[in-house]
Design an enzyme around this catalytic site. Sequence first.
Site, mmCIF file in Angstrom:
data_model
loop_
_atom_site.group_PDB
_atom_site.id
_atom_site.type_symbol
_atom_site.label_atom_id
_atom_site.label_comp_id
_atom_site.label_asym_id
_atom_site.label_seq_id
_atom_site.Cartn_x
_atom_site.Cartn_y
_atom_site.Cartn_z
ATOM 1 N N HIS A 84 25.507 -29.718 15.574
ATOM 2 C CA HIS A 84 25.658 -28.262 15.472
ATOM 3 C C HIS A 84 24.425 -27.565 16.049
ATOM 4 O O HIS A 84 24.542 -26.678 16.894
ATOM 5 C CB HIS A 84 25.879 -27.851 14.007
ATOM 6 C CG HIS A 84 25.878 -26.364 13.802
ATOM 7 N ND1 HIS A 84 27.030 -25.630 13.603
ATOM 8 C CD2 HIS A 84 24.869 -25.464 13.804
ATOM 9 C CE1 HIS A 84 26.724 -24.347 13.485
ATOM 10 N NE2 HIS A 84 25.411 -24.224 13.603
ATOM 11 N N GLU A 85 23.250 -27.976 15.603
ATOM 12 C CA GLU A 85 22.028 -27.301 16.065
ATOM 13 C C GLU A 85 21.840 -27.460 17.565
ATOM 14 O O GLU A 85 21.548 -26.515 18.281
ATOM 15 C CB GLU A 85 20.799 -27.841 15.323
ATOM 16 C CG GLU A 85 20.794 -27.560 13.829
ATOM 17 C CD GLU A 85 21.082 -26.116 13.492
ATOM 18 O OE1 GLU A 85 20.736 -25.211 14.288
ATOM 19 O OE2 GLU A 85 21.677 -25.867 12.429
ATOM 20 N N HIS A 111 23.698 -25.164 19.912
ATOM 21 C CA HIS A 111 23.159 -23.816 20.161
ATOM 22 C C HIS A 111 22.389 -23.775 21.477
ATOM 23 O O HIS A 111 22.423 -22.778 22.209
ATOM 24 C CB HIS A 111 22.224 -23.385 19.023
ATOM 25 C CG HIS A 111 22.942 -22.921 17.799
ATOM 26 N ND1 HIS A 111 23.854 -21.894 17.825
ATOM 27 C CD2 HIS A 111 22.865 -23.332 16.505
ATOM 28 C CE1 HIS A 111 24.317 -21.700 16.594
ATOM 29 N NE2 HIS A 111 23.739 -22.570 15.776
HETATM 30 ZN ZN ZN Z 1 24.157 -22.537 13.778
#
Ligand code: ZN
Length: 599
Positions: free
Chosen positions: A405-406, A409
């Site tokens: 998820h990170e 980004h």
């Molecule tokens: Zn996030």
Amino acid sequence: MLPFPKLSTAAFLAVFYAPVAIAGPFEARSKHATHRMRSLSRNFEIETYHPASTFETFGEGVAHPLWRRDNTNISLQDSTVAFVQARLAVQPADISFRSTFSGEMARHAYIRQSHNGIPFANAVANVAFNHDDKVVAFGSSFVKTKTIASSTPSIMVEAAIAKAERALAGQYNGHQISIQYLVKSDGSVALTHTIQIRNESAGTWYDAFVDAHSGELLHITDFVARSSYRVLPITKQVLTQGFETLVDPQDPIASPKGWHTVGKIVYNATIGNNAMAFKGDSNSLTSASSSILNFIYNQNPTAAPNTAPNVDAARTNAFYIVNTLHDVTYRYGFTEAAYNFQNDNFGKGGLSNDAVQISVQSSAGLDNADFATPPDGQPGLMRMFLWDYTSPERDGSLENDIVTHENTHGLTNRMTGGGTGACLQTLEAGGLGEGWSDAMADWIEHTSSAVPDFVLGPYVIDYPTGVRGYRYSTNNKTNPLRYSSLNTYREVHAIGEIWANILHNVYAALVAARGWSPTAFTNPDGPEGNIVFLHLFIDALPLQPCNPTFINARDAWIQADINRYGGANRCTLWQAFASRGMGINAADYGDSSAVPAGC
Ligand SMILES: [Zn+2]
Ligand SMILES: *[C@@H]1O[C@H](CO)[C@@H](O)[C@H](O)[C@H]1NC(C)=O
Ligand SMILES: *[C@@H]1O[C@H](CO)[C@@H](O)[C@H](O)[C@H]1NC(C)=O
Ligand SMILES: *[C@@H]1O[C@H](CO)[C@@H](O)[C@H](O)[C@H]1NC(C)=O
Ligand SMILES: *[C@@H]1O[C@H](CO)[C@@H](O)[C@H](O)[C@H]1NC(C)=O
Ligand SMILES: [Ca+2]
């Protein structure tokens, strides 16, 4: 689709390039797509403004004014200027180039409005050309300027730095300061000193835009994408993760010198061309456990995460995940030229020296993680925290979907808007960002054609439904979110859940239609649905405008499918989007289940 007109350039301009509306100042409509209120401290808020983007896609493409059937050998710059000049009725002097890149399926030009040679920070446009040199997508937030400030600053840069440091409780980081114009929501245009301000202990990192005439802090770009995870009631569930020893997991196409070599140096630790993983500071890496490049540390689940060997197991895992994501997304187009994160770009374009820095067990927070995406050429910073729902605490670096998820980004912030890290700043675009991050974690965990419900974060909080409000599901009772849920959601992760669930359904539809490939990580050439999904996911990012809306993001997927697959998945995509309210008549957060005629 517009036909190719056999007309002289002049007539052609008049007929086909009647200027489209240029965004005016903020009008009485929902502010999701143009504004974002940010609380910087207990008593200081700033509302940032991003002029609304127009976004058009053109299927098989439309000719630009310099297009010739027998000669497509015209520079991307000239084609872009000619198209934008005709389309927006602006002069070439009003256009400055930010960057360009050639993807597999489209060539992209990112430009900015400019005045007296000074570029605008928040009035940008992007044009994509297909293999025939025809325009397939055009996004623009160019504005009609009314009052425009003098291009000579009357406030000195030192005063602007002091103002920004005070207002943002951080320090100027030495990155080059620029002068940029900034459109305000009343339509006036201010001249600004643009200054990067960081506070490492607070984990903040901004571009500050200080009015070069009044000294006021007008606007910020926040480079940090934070995650916050909703707390659910604690019940018993232990997710036992099966560790395996992988030998040479790097992809030689994406990482030609492996994961530990930069230039001529081979690092005997969790550092290399794509990433470095450390605890505390960049000297605290994990060294090889035995001969060079063996990183064998057996995690002990009954010991605290910050004791040996658990710190090493965590750094090793985070390093492995970030490198794997680098390699997989590289195969699908997140390359050096597309503004990825690498120290050495091997002469393949883009800016280098920006490998991801992973702070494992960062002491800056708890029960969370975040990722800062400064512009291409500056390292991304991922900070992974411990989670204290259990005893001993659990480590986000050992839950692969949190790391994924990170890291995503970084992908979405770099590939939207041409590597600036500044184009997912509105509430709605920030929500899309959170959604793509969950959707990538969902995509990467599949091991067969089955599409089970997906849950984010069940290990770190030791709860089976994880940190989100609903499981991602093809069942609309399990997950009732629809496009219209945007009417009631006001926070980026909540908005992200809507988009991630739509993409979960798009994925399921593509896999149902085209099957599933077990080699998708390293072979992006197959026809299978999981491969199609990741191609469209990544191809759509550079097509969409700066600060896209949900509708823009959907249209970019439809266009990406035309560019790569000749529109072969058009109806599958429309049906999936329409099933969650994003049919052809969806607008202003009102659902539509309509699909195009013939679907
Ligand atoms: Zn996030
Ligand atoms: C295209 O342009 C390049 C550089 O200007 C030139 O070297 C090349 O000969 C041109 N090719 C054609 C087909 O015109
Ligand atoms: C950075 O943030 C911390 C709070 O996290 C604060 O104590 C410190 O004063 C800030 N630094 C600057 C230079 O403002
Ligand atoms: C790498 O590190 C390991 C363990 O720390 C050590 O045994 C080995 O000699 C090192 N190799 C090199 C080439 O530095
Ligand atoms: C929910 O899914 C069912 C089964 O696919 C479908 O019949 C129904 O129309 C859907 N409801 C909504 C509101 O889309
Ligand atoms: Ca780069």
